[in-house]
Design a protein around this motif. Sequence first.
Motif, PDB file in Angstrom:
ATOM      1  N   GLY A  14       0.775  -1.235   0.000  1.00 12.82           N
ATOM      2  CA  GLY A  14       0.000   0.000   0.000  1.00 12.82           C
ATOM      3  C   GLY A  14       0.806   1.286   0.000  1.00 12.82           C
ATOM      4  N   VAL A  15       1.869   1.345  -0.824  1.00 12.93           N
ATOM      5  CA  VAL A  15       2.653   2.584  -0.910  1.00 12.93           C
ATOM      6  C   VAL A  15       2.457   3.200  -2.296  1.00 12.93           C
ATOM      7  N   PRO A  16       1.760   4.342  -2.391  1.00 16.60           N
ATOM      8  CA  PRO A  16       1.598   4.988  -3.696  1.00 16.60           C
ATOM      9  C   PRO A  16       2.935   5.495  -4.219  1.00 16.60           C
ATOM     10  N   GLU A  17       3.048   5.568  -5.531  1.00 13.66           N
ATOM     11  CA  GLU A  17       4.308   5.993  -6.162  1.00 13.66           C
ATOM     12  C   GLU A  17       4.801   7.311  -5.571  1.00 13.66           C
ATOM     13  N   ARG A  18       3.854   8.233  -5.327  1.00 13.28           N
ATOM     14  CA  ARG A  18       4.218   9.551  -4.805  1.00 13.28           C
ATOM     15  C   ARG A  18       4.951   9.452  -3.462  1.00 13.28           C
ATOM     16  N   ALA A  36      20.720   1.940  -8.680  1.00 19.13           N
ATOM     17  CA  ALA A  36      19.412   1.301  -8.829  1.00 19.13           C
ATOM     18  C   ALA A  36      18.640   2.025  -9.912  1.00 19.13           C
ATOM     19  N   ARG A  37      17.586   1.362 -10.404  1.00 21.63           N
ATOM     20  CA  ARG A  37      16.703   1.998 -11.381  1.00 21.63           C
ATOM     21  C   ARG A  37      15.285   1.998 -10.813  1.00 21.63           C
ATOM     22  N   VAL A  38      14.431   2.887 -11.322  1.00 26.24           N
ATOM     23  CA  VAL A  38      13.058   2.963 -10.811  1.00 26.24           C
ATOM     24  C   VAL A  38      12.088   3.184 -11.963  1.00 26.24           C
ATOM     25  N   TRP A  39      10.972   2.448 -11.901  1.00 30.30           N
ATOM     26  CA  TRP A  39       9.884   2.609 -12.870  1.00 30.30           C
ATOM     27  C   TRP A  39       8.567   2.678 -12.110  1.00 30.30           C
ATOM     28  N   THR A  40       7.493   3.010 -12.826  1.00 25.74           N
ATOM     29  CA  THR A  40       6.150   2.941 -12.243  1.00 25.74           C
ATOM     30  C   THR A  40       5.646   1.502 -12.344  1.00 25.74           C
ATOM     31  N   HIS A  41       4.992   1.016 -11.294  1.00 26.96           N
ATOM     32  CA  HIS A  41       4.430  -0.335 -11.266  1.00 26.96           C
ATOM     33  C   HIS A  41       2.920  -0.211 -11.079  1.00 26.96           C
ATOM     34  N   ARG A  42       2.161  -0.631 -12.083  1.00 28.67           N
ATOM     35  CA  ARG A  42       0.696  -0.483 -12.045  1.00 28.67           C
ATOM     36  C   ARG A  42       0.007  -1.790 -11.669  1.00 28.67           C
ATOM     37  N   ALA A  43      -0.808  -1.724 -10.623  1.00 27.02           N
ATOM     38  CA  ALA A  43      -1.497  -2.911 -10.101  1.00 27.02           C
ATOM     39  C   ALA A  43      -2.638  -3.343 -11.017  1.00 27.02           C
ATOM     40  N   VAL A  44      -3.004  -4.611 -10.884  1.00 25.88           N
ATOM     41  CA  VAL A  44      -4.177  -5.154 -11.573  1.00 25.88           C
ATOM     42  C   VAL A  44      -5.445  -4.551 -10.967  1.00 25.88           C
ATOM     43  N   LEU A  45      -6.579  -4.876 -11.575  1.00 25.65           N
ATOM     44  CA  LEU A  45      -7.882  -4.482 -11.038  1.00 25.65           C
ATOM     45  C   LEU A  45      -8.685  -5.730 -10.681  1.00 25.65           C
ATOM     46  N   ILE A 211      14.298  -6.418  -5.790  1.00 27.88           N
ATOM     47  CA  ILE A 211      13.196  -5.544  -6.205  1.00 27.88           C
ATOM     48  C   ILE A 211      12.533  -5.018  -4.940  1.00 27.88           C
ATOM     49  N   VAL A 212      12.312  -3.699  -4.884  1.00 32.20           N
ATOM     50  CA  VAL A 212      11.507  -3.103  -3.813  1.00 32.20           C
ATOM     51  C   VAL A 212      10.315  -2.426  -4.471  1.00 32.20           C
ATOM     52  N   THR A 213       9.114  -2.794  -4.063  1.00 28.64           N
ATOM     53  CA  THR A 213       7.919  -2.217  -4.656  1.00 28.64           C
ATOM     54  C   THR A 213       6.746  -2.382  -3.682  1.00 28.64           C
ATOM     55  N   ALA A 214       5.528  -2.061  -4.159  1.00 24.62           N
ATOM     56  CA  ALA A 214       4.313  -2.275  -3.371  1.00 24.62           C
ATOM     57  C   ALA A 214       3.345  -3.106  -4.201  1.00 24.62           C
ATOM     58  N   ASP A 215       2.267  -3.563  -3.555  1.00 27.32           N
ATOM     59  CA  ASP A 215       1.257  -4.325  -4.300  1.00 27.32           C
ATOM     60  C   ASP A 215       0.280  -3.407  -5.015  1.00 27.32           C
ATOM     61  N   HIS A 216       0.079  -2.196  -4.493  1.00 28.40           N
ATOM     62  CA  HIS A 216      -0.851  -1.210  -5.056  1.00 28.40           C
ATOM     63  C   HIS A 216      -0.551   0.126  -4.397  1.00 28.40           C
ATOM     64  N   ASP A 229      -4.751   6.277 -10.833  1.00 30.24           N
ATOM     65  CA  ASP A 229      -3.296   6.222 -10.670  1.00 30.24           C
ATOM     66  C   ASP A 229      -2.900   6.104  -9.197  1.00 30.24           C
ATOM     67  N   LEU A 230      -3.509   6.928  -8.336  1.00 31.80           N
ATOM     68  CA  LEU A 230      -3.117   6.898  -6.918  1.00 31.80           C
ATOM     69  C   LEU A 230      -3.423   5.549  -6.275  1.00 31.80           C
ATOM     70  N   GLN A 231      -4.499   4.897  -6.709  1.00 31.74           N
ATOM     71  CA  GLN A 231      -4.874   3.610  -6.115  1.00 31.74           C
ATOM     72  C   GLN A 231      -4.048   2.456  -6.689  1.00 31.74           C
ATOM     73  N   GLN A 232      -3.688   2.565  -7.968  1.00 32.14           N
ATOM     74  CA  GLN A 232      -3.020   1.447  -8.639  1.00 32.14           C
ATOM     75  C   GLN A 232      -1.499   1.535  -8.660  1.00 32.14           C
ATOM     76  N   ASP A 233      -0.964   2.749  -8.705  1.00 34.00           N
ATOM     77  CA  ASP A 233       0.457   2.881  -9.046  1.00 34.00           C
ATOM     78  C   ASP A 233       1.371   2.986  -7.826  1.00 34.00           C
ATOM     79  N   SER A 234       2.451   2.214  -7.875  1.00 36.19           N
ATOM     80  CA  SER A 234       3.541   2.355  -6.910  1.00 36.19           C
ATOM     81  C   SER A 234       4.827   2.491  -7.728  1.00 36.19           C
ATOM     82  N   ALA A 235       5.936   2.622  -7.041  1.00 32.98           N
ATOM     83  CA  ALA A 235       7.233   2.613  -7.736  1.00 32.98           C
ATOM     84  C   ALA A 235       7.811   1.208  -7.663  1.00 32.98           C
ATOM     85  N   LEU A 236       8.680   0.872  -8.612  1.00 34.57           N
ATOM     86  CA  LEU A 236       9.424  -0.391  -8.557  1.00 34.57           C
ATOM     87  C   LEU A 236      10.907  -0.060  -8.677  1.00 34.57           C
TER      88      LEU A 236
END
Length: 279
Positions: A14-18, A36-45, A211-216, A229-236
Motif C-alpha cells: 500500500g505505498v503509492p508511487e508519490r 538502482a533503477r526505478v519505474w512505475t508499477h501499475r497494479a491489476v484491477l 526488487i523493492v515495490t508495493a502491491d498497489h 493512478d493513486l490507487q493502482q500505481d507504486s514505484a518499482l
Amino acid sequence: MALSRKLLLIILDGVPERNFRRLFGNLEGWVKNGDARVWTHRAVLPSISGPCYASIHTGTPPQVHGVLANEIRFRIGLPDIFSEVTRAGGTTGAVTHTYWTEFFHRYPLDLVRDLEYDEPGAPITHGRFHSMTGYGHDNQMTPSDVDLFATLTMLTERFGIDYGILHTCTLDSMGHRFGHDCLAMDNACLHMDTMLAAFLPRWLKNGYEVIVTADHGQTDRGTHGGREDLQQDSALYWFGGGSGPPEGTVIDQLQLAPTILGRLGVPVPATMKARPFLA
Ligand SMILES: [Zn+2]
C-alpha cells in the motif's frame, strides 16, 4: 541444483508511487547515484491486496486466478514463482502475511503448523509468517519491520535461498488509519526507508538482486481497490543487472512473475503471458 542468479522481492504493502518518490530518501539516493533503477508499477484491477499478491506471483489477472477479494482465499492451482523455482531445483523463502502461504502452499491455514515451517521440496521451502489476527482501523497488529527484514536476512544466510519474498502491511495499515497527507505517514515512511536501508547493502553483498515495490497505491483518504493512478500505481526499484525499459515506463503487474523467473534462469510457464521487463 544452483539457479543462475538469486533474487529477493520486497513488497511494502500500500505505498503509492508519490510516497516512494518523495519520502524514501535511501531508495532515491541509490537511484540518483546510479546504483538502482526505478519505474512505475501499475497494479491489476481490483487493486486490492489479495488479488494483487496472487497476480504478482502467478503473472495472471484476478479474472483468471480467481482471487477477486481479500475474503476469497484458497490454494491457487496455477504455477507461480515459488512452484517454478522449486520445480527447477531451487529453494524459496517467505517472510509475509499468511495470505501468501494460503495462496501458494497450503489451505486452510493452521496457525500452529503454518506460522513457521521448513519443507524441502515444497513450493515454499522456508516459511515465516504473521497473521495480523485482530487487525482493524485502530488496532494495527503489524510486526516491527526490522524484525521481518532480519528474518529474511537469516533465511538468506542460514539456508542460501535462491528466491525470497518479504511482505509487510505496516504502511498499508498506516494509510487506512491516518491517510497519506499527514506527519504520521511521513514518519512511517522514513522509518521504513531507514530500516530497509540497514539490510539492503548486505543482501547485495551476498549476491542477491533485489526488487523493492508495493502491491498497489493508496489515496490520501487511505483507500484503494479501484481504477485510478493513486490507487493502482507504486514505484518499482531494481537493484540488479540486465537491460530494462527507459525511465518513465509503466510496468504492468503481470510482468513481475515472468521477469523474476527469467532473472533466476527458471523456465516461464505458459500461463504467464506478459513480457518480462528485464532482459
Ligand atoms: Zn495491499
